[in-house]
Every structure is written in C-alpha cells, then in structure tokens.
Design a protein around this motif. Structure first.
Motif, PDB file in Angstrom:
ATOM      1  N   ILE A  11       0.838  -1.202   0.000  1.00  0.00           N
ATOM      2  CA  ILE A  11       0.000   0.000   0.000  1.00  0.00           C
ATOM      3  C   ILE A  11       0.872   1.250   0.000  1.00  0.00           C
ATOM      4  CG2 ILE A  11      -1.613   1.373   1.387  1.00  0.00           C
ATOM      5  CD1 ILE A  11      -2.896  -1.254   2.279  1.00  0.00           C
ATOM      6  N   ILE A  12       1.923   1.223   0.817  1.00  0.00           N
ATOM      7  CA  ILE A  12       2.844   2.366   0.874  1.00  0.00           C
ATOM      8  C   ILE A  12       3.501   2.586  -0.491  1.00  0.00           C
ATOM      9  CG2 ILE A  12       5.033   3.179   1.841  1.00  0.00           C
ATOM     10  CD1 ILE A  12       4.242   1.805   4.463  1.00  0.00           C
ATOM     11  N   GLU A  13       3.953   1.518  -1.121  1.00  0.00           N
ATOM     12  CA  GLU A  13       4.579   1.632  -2.443  1.00  0.00           C
ATOM     13  C   GLU A  13       3.607   2.223  -3.462  1.00  0.00           C
ATOM     14  OE1 GLU A  13       6.435   1.413  -6.099  1.00  0.00           O
ATOM     15  OE2 GLU A  13       7.291   1.480  -4.077  1.00  0.00           O
ATOM     16  N   GLY A  14       2.415   1.657  -3.541  1.00  0.00           N
ATOM     17  CA  GLY A  14       1.452   2.129  -4.529  1.00  0.00           C
ATOM     18  C   GLY A  14       1.039   3.571  -4.310  1.00  0.00           C
ATOM     19  N   PHE A  15       0.901   3.955  -3.063  1.00  0.00           N
ATOM     20  CA  PHE A  15       0.423   5.305  -2.752  1.00  0.00           C
ATOM     21  C   PHE A  15       1.514   6.351  -2.916  1.00  0.00           C
ATOM     22  CE2 PHE A  15      -0.859   8.731   0.200  1.00  0.00           C
ATOM     23  CZ  PHE A  15      -2.096   9.026  -0.360  1.00  0.00           C
ATOM     24  N   THR A  16       2.756   6.002  -2.611  1.00  0.00           N
ATOM     25  CA  THR A  16       3.808   7.020  -2.569  1.00  0.00           C
ATOM     26  C   THR A  16       4.722   7.039  -3.795  1.00  0.00           C
ATOM     27  OG1 THR A  16       5.330   5.531  -1.379  1.00  0.00           O
ATOM     28  CG2 THR A  16       3.887   6.943  -0.042  1.00  0.00           C
ATOM     29  N   GLU A  17       4.679   6.011  -4.634  1.00  0.00           N
ATOM     30  CA  GLU A  17       5.625   5.922  -5.745  1.00  0.00           C
ATOM     31  C   GLU A  17       5.590   7.142  -6.655  1.00  0.00           C
ATOM     32  OE1 GLU A  17       8.606   5.156  -7.836  1.00  0.00           O
ATOM     33  OE2 GLU A  17       8.069   3.567  -6.425  1.00  0.00           O
ATOM     34  N   LEU A  19       4.039  10.120  -5.865  1.00  0.00           N
ATOM     35  CA  LEU A  19       3.929  11.375  -5.132  1.00  0.00           C
ATOM     36  C   LEU A  19       5.344  11.865  -4.791  1.00  0.00           C
ATOM     37  CD1 LEU A  19       1.052  10.589  -2.589  1.00  0.00           C
ATOM     38  CD2 LEU A  19       0.874  11.443  -4.930  1.00  0.00           C
ATOM     39  N   PRO A  20       5.535  13.174  -4.645  1.00  0.00           N
ATOM     40  CA  PRO A  20       6.876  13.701  -4.347  1.00  0.00           C
ATOM     41  C   PRO A  20       7.255  13.585  -2.875  1.00  0.00           C
ATOM     42  CG  PRO A  20       5.333  15.510  -4.508  1.00  0.00           C
ATOM     43  CD  PRO A  20       4.560  14.269  -4.863  1.00  0.00           C
ATOM     44  N   VAL A  21       7.061  12.380  -2.309  1.00  0.00           N
ATOM     45  CA  VAL A  21       7.324  12.178  -0.883  1.00  0.00           C
ATOM     46  C   VAL A  21       8.316  11.051  -0.624  1.00  0.00           C
ATOM     47  CG1 VAL A  21       5.078  13.099  -0.180  1.00  0.00           C
ATOM     48  CG2 VAL A  21       5.317  10.649  -0.653  1.00  0.00           C
ATOM     49  N   SER A  22       8.766  10.369  -1.673  1.00  0.00           N
ATOM     50  CA  SER A  22       9.746   9.288  -1.601  1.00  0.00           C
ATOM     51  C   SER A  22       9.154   7.959  -1.137  1.00  0.00           C
ATOM     52  CB  SER A  22      10.934   9.638  -0.696  1.00  0.00           C
ATOM     53  OG  SER A  22      11.835   8.545  -0.624  1.00  0.00           O
ATOM     54  N   SER A  23       8.841   7.096  -2.095  1.00  0.00           N
ATOM     55  CA  SER A  23       8.325   5.766  -1.765  1.00  0.00           C
ATOM     56  C   SER A  23       9.398   4.929  -1.084  1.00  0.00           C
ATOM     57  CB  SER A  23       7.838   5.064  -3.036  1.00  0.00           C
ATOM     58  OG  SER A  23       8.909   4.889  -3.953  1.00  0.00           O
ATOM     59  N   THR A  24      10.633   5.013  -1.594  1.00  0.00           N
ATOM     60  CA  THR A  24      11.726   4.250  -0.986  1.00  0.00           C
ATOM     61  C   THR A  24      11.936   4.663   0.466  1.00  0.00           C
ATOM     62  OG1 THR A  24      12.855   4.049  -3.122  1.00  0.00           O
ATOM     63  CG2 THR A  24      14.184   3.690  -1.139  1.00  0.00           C
ATOM     64  N   SER A 161       9.964  10.868  -8.241  1.00  0.00           N
ATOM     65  CA  SER A 161       8.948  11.669  -8.929  1.00  0.00           C
ATOM     66  C   SER A 161       9.126  13.149  -8.633  1.00  0.00           C
ATOM     67  CB  SER A 161       7.539  11.212  -8.532  1.00  0.00           C
ATOM     68  OG  SER A 161       7.314  11.406  -7.147  1.00  0.00           O
ATOM     69  N   GLY A 162       9.432  13.480  -7.374  1.00  0.00           N
ATOM     70  CA  GLY A 162       9.635  14.877  -7.017  1.00  0.00           C
ATOM     71  C   GLY A 162      10.805  15.485  -7.769  1.00  0.00           C
ATOM     72  N   ALA A 163      11.919  14.749  -7.850  1.00  0.00           N
ATOM     73  CA  ALA A 163      13.109  15.256  -8.528  1.00  0.00           C
ATOM     74  C   ALA A 163      12.856  15.454 -10.016  1.00  0.00           C
ATOM     75  CB  ALA A 163      14.279  14.296  -8.321  1.00  0.00           C
ATOM     76  N   THR A 164      12.183  14.507 -10.651  1.00  0.00           N
ATOM     77  CA  THR A 164      11.954  14.620 -12.091  1.00  0.00           C
ATOM     78  C   THR A 164      10.896  15.665 -12.425  1.00  0.00           C
ATOM     79  OG1 THR A 164      10.481  12.703 -11.911  1.00  0.00           O
ATOM     80  CG2 THR A 164      12.712  12.294 -12.684  1.00  0.00           C
ATOM     81  N   ILE A 221       0.028  -6.837  -6.962  1.00  0.00           N
ATOM     82  CA  ILE A 221      -1.393  -6.587  -7.228  1.00  0.00           C
ATOM     83  C   ILE A 221      -1.885  -5.394  -6.412  1.00  0.00           C
ATOM     84  CG2 ILE A 221      -3.731  -7.499  -6.944  1.00  0.00           C
ATOM     85  CD1 ILE A 221      -2.580 -10.280  -7.575  1.00  0.00           C
ATOM     86  N   ILE A 222      -1.542  -5.375  -5.141  1.00  0.00           N
ATOM     87  CA  ILE A 222      -1.968  -4.269  -4.269  1.00  0.00           C
ATOM     88  C   ILE A 222      -1.325  -2.961  -4.721  1.00  0.00           C
ATOM     89  CG2 ILE A 222      -1.862  -3.335  -1.928  1.00  0.00           C
ATOM     90  CD1 ILE A 222      -2.009  -6.216  -0.909  1.00  0.00           C
ATOM     91  N   ALA A 223      -0.030  -2.993  -5.022  1.00  0.00           N
ATOM     92  CA  ALA A 223       0.665  -1.792  -5.473  1.00  0.00           C
ATOM     93  C   ALA A 223       0.045  -1.258  -6.756  1.00  0.00           C
ATOM     94  CB  ALA A 223       2.150  -2.086  -5.690  1.00  0.00           C
ATOM     95  N   PHE A 224      -0.349  -2.124  -7.652  1.00  0.00           N
ATOM     96  CA  PHE A 224      -0.987  -1.739  -8.912  1.00  0.00           C
ATOM     97  C   PHE A 224      -2.290  -0.989  -8.666  1.00  0.00           C
ATOM     98  CE2 PHE A 224      -4.241  -2.922 -12.083  1.00  0.00           C
ATOM     99  CZ  PHE A 224      -3.704  -2.297 -13.215  1.00  0.00           C
ATOM    100  N   ILE A 225      -3.146  -1.561  -7.841  1.00  0.00           N
ATOM    101  CA  ILE A 225      -4.464  -0.958  -7.576  1.00  0.00           C
ATOM    102  C   ILE A 225      -4.310   0.392  -6.880  1.00  0.00           C
ATOM    103  CG2 ILE A 225      -6.617  -1.221  -6.283  1.00  0.00           C
ATOM    104  CD1 ILE A 225      -6.286  -4.270  -6.672  1.00  0.00           C
ATOM    105  N   VAL A 226      -3.481   0.437  -5.854  1.00  0.00           N
ATOM    106  CA  VAL A 226      -3.301   1.675  -5.091  1.00  0.00           C
ATOM    107  C   VAL A 226      -2.629   2.743  -5.949  1.00  0.00           C
ATOM    108  CG1 VAL A 226      -2.235   2.715  -3.057  1.00  0.00           C
ATOM    109  CG2 VAL A 226      -3.203   0.422  -2.907  1.00  0.00           C
ATOM    110  N   ALA A 227      -1.669   2.352  -6.786  1.00  0.00           N
ATOM    111  CA  ALA A 227      -0.971   3.315  -7.638  1.00  0.00           C
ATOM    112  C   ALA A 227      -1.917   3.969  -8.641  1.00  0.00           C
ATOM    113  CB  ALA A 227       0.182   2.633  -8.378  1.00  0.00           C
ATOM    114  N   ILE A 228      -2.855   3.224  -9.175  1.00  0.00           N
ATOM    115  CA  ILE A 228      -3.839   3.799 -10.103  1.00  0.00           C
ATOM    116  C   ILE A 228      -4.624   4.910  -9.414  1.00  0.00           C
ATOM    117  CG2 ILE A 228      -6.048   3.335 -11.244  1.00  0.00           C
ATOM    118  CD1 ILE A 228      -4.944   0.754 -12.255  1.00  0.00           C
TER     119      ILE A 228
END
Length: 270
Positions: A11-17, A19-24, A161-164, A221-228
């Motif tokens: 969920i964290i990966e999908g939601f933050t990837e 956004l300019p908040v750093s998923s890693t 994402s934030g850097a780019t 699967i979860i990352a896919f849904i949340v990222a959308i």
C-alpha cells in the motif's frame, strides 16, 4: 515477513511511488519499524513490487506508449543518466538504503524545496501569447536534463517523482506535463532497477520460497491498484493546488523521525 507486512508495504509503495514524498524512504521507515528492513527478501520485495506501480502507468496511459518512436527515444535519453550513475554508485546507494536518518534529512530538505517550487515556476502554468516560454513539449535536451535530475533520487528520501517533476519545471514545463513525463520515465527506470535487484539476488545464490513468491504476487497486485488511485488523484490535485502540502508533509515526517531517533530509540539499522 508475513502477509500483514506485505500488505502494508505494498500500500505504501502504490500510494507514494508517484507522489513527491519518496516511496523508498517510506518503505525504509516502515520496514525499520517492523524490524525487517535488513532482511534480504525485504530489500528485494520493496524493489520488485514497483512492477505493480509500473503497470498502473501502462494501464492509465497506454495510448501514449503507442504514439510514436520519438516518445521512446526521449524516455531512453532521460533514462541514460540513471543507468550510468546507478552502476557507478551501486554500493554507496545500497548503503544509504539502510539508513533511516538519511531518509529523515532528505525528507526535510526536499520538503523545504517543495514549499518554494510553486512560486519559483508560477509562470509555467500561465501559457498564453504573453508567456511563450511556458510549454508542454519535451525536447531531447529537456529529456536528458530531467534524467540528470532523476539521479538525485538515488539518495533515499529525495523522491524520484519529485526530482523529475521539479527538473521538468526548471525546463519551463507546466506541472501536469512534468508529472506525466515523470510517470513515463518511471517505467524503464523501475523496470531496470527491478531487473538489477533480481539479478543480484539470484546471483548471490539466494532462492525464493513458495510463500515469498506469493508475497511478491500479492504485493504487486496491491501496489498496482493503489498506484492507479494515487496517480489519478495526484495529477488532479497537483494541477490545481501545487506542491505545498507535500512539502509540509515531508518536513513534519522528517522532524518526527529525527525526534524518534534521538529521544525514543535509534532508527538506524546498519
């Protein structure tokens, strides 16, 4: 790792990837609190579930990936700096990935920057006859410059994402165009990072158990849904409101991490 931890990290990966908040940074923080951050499979998992986030971009923007060969040339050009510097500083990057303190400091510094970005590049959003420099077209040189900005995200907590996106805005791109190119650039970048991580993992003689394979499938699967959901919401919000809320969030989170580290218990897992 267990299924609850899998769900939380996905969920964290999908939601933050995107956004300019750093998923890693967020996954380093979460896995550190769950005390699984130094596990080899956790490190693999946090990279491989980026594939789910990649598929979200392909699902939402599939038409753009069929528009022209020129589109892929620009992505390739923007991808080159990450390949060069990623291979050059691979060991250093791996070391930084194990330091929540690096994440905390990067979050704060990046947050301060995001508080200023909207004002610095306000003219980019005012494209008209009186402001011919603002545009939504990406040249080869612009793509390369954005690629160099992406390399800043090799420091955990910076945000790819934030850097780019900010890199695109320095080239007179409006927020929406810069954000969407950032999403497109994530596809080869994260695919490459995933392939490299899998190669290293199996190259070290490690194998995946049946349960670990299930974890990767569920996580993607979860990352896919949340990222959308995150991508669609972010583009709309960013176009209308800008970056300030993300800047404040990063600063608050970074300060909270430093407080926890120095006054409650050390977060370093090195």
């Amino acid at each position: 790792m267990n299924y609850i931890e899998v769900i939380i990290l996905a969920i964290i990966e999908g939601f933050t990837e995107y956004l300019p908040v750093s998923s890693t940074g967020h996954m380093i923080i979460a896995s550190s609190f769950m005390k699984i951050a130094n596990d080899d499979f956790t490190k693999l998992f946090t990279i491989v579930i980026q594939l789910g986030a990649i598929l979200a971009v392909l699902a939402l923007y599939w038409k753009q990936f069929f528009q022209s060969v020129d589109f892929y040339v620009k992505l390739f050009i923007a991808f080159i700096p990450a390949v060069f510097f990623g291979l050059l500083f691979n060991n250093t990057i791996d070391g930084l990935l194990e330091s929540p303190l690096v994440v905390a400091i990067s979050l704060i510094l990046g947050g301060v920057l995001l508080l200023k970005v909207d004002d610095w590049f306000k003219s980019n959003e005012e494209f008209d006859a009186e402001n011919p420099t603002a545009h939504s077209e990406i040249s080869y040189l612009t793509a390369l410059k954005i690629g160099f900005f992406q390399c800043l995200a090799m420091i955990p907590g910076t945000s790819r994402s934030g850097a780019t996106i900010v890199g695109g805005m320095t080239q007179k791109l409006n927020r929406k165009t810069a954000a969407e190119f950032s999403f497109f650039l994530a596809v080869p970048t994260m695919f490459g990072a995933t392939a490299k991580k899998l190669y290293d993992y199996f190259g070290d003689g490690l194998v995946l158990s049946g349960s670990q394979i299930n974890y990767l499938i569920i996580g993607n699967i979860i990352a896919f849904i949340v990222a959308i959901i995150a991508i669609k919401s972010f583009i709309d919000y960013l176009s209308k409101k800008g970056f300030k809320i993300f800047g404040y969030y990063r600063i608050i989170l970074g300060i909270a991490l430093l407080f926890i580290h120095y006054f409650i218990y050390p977060l370093s897992i090195i």
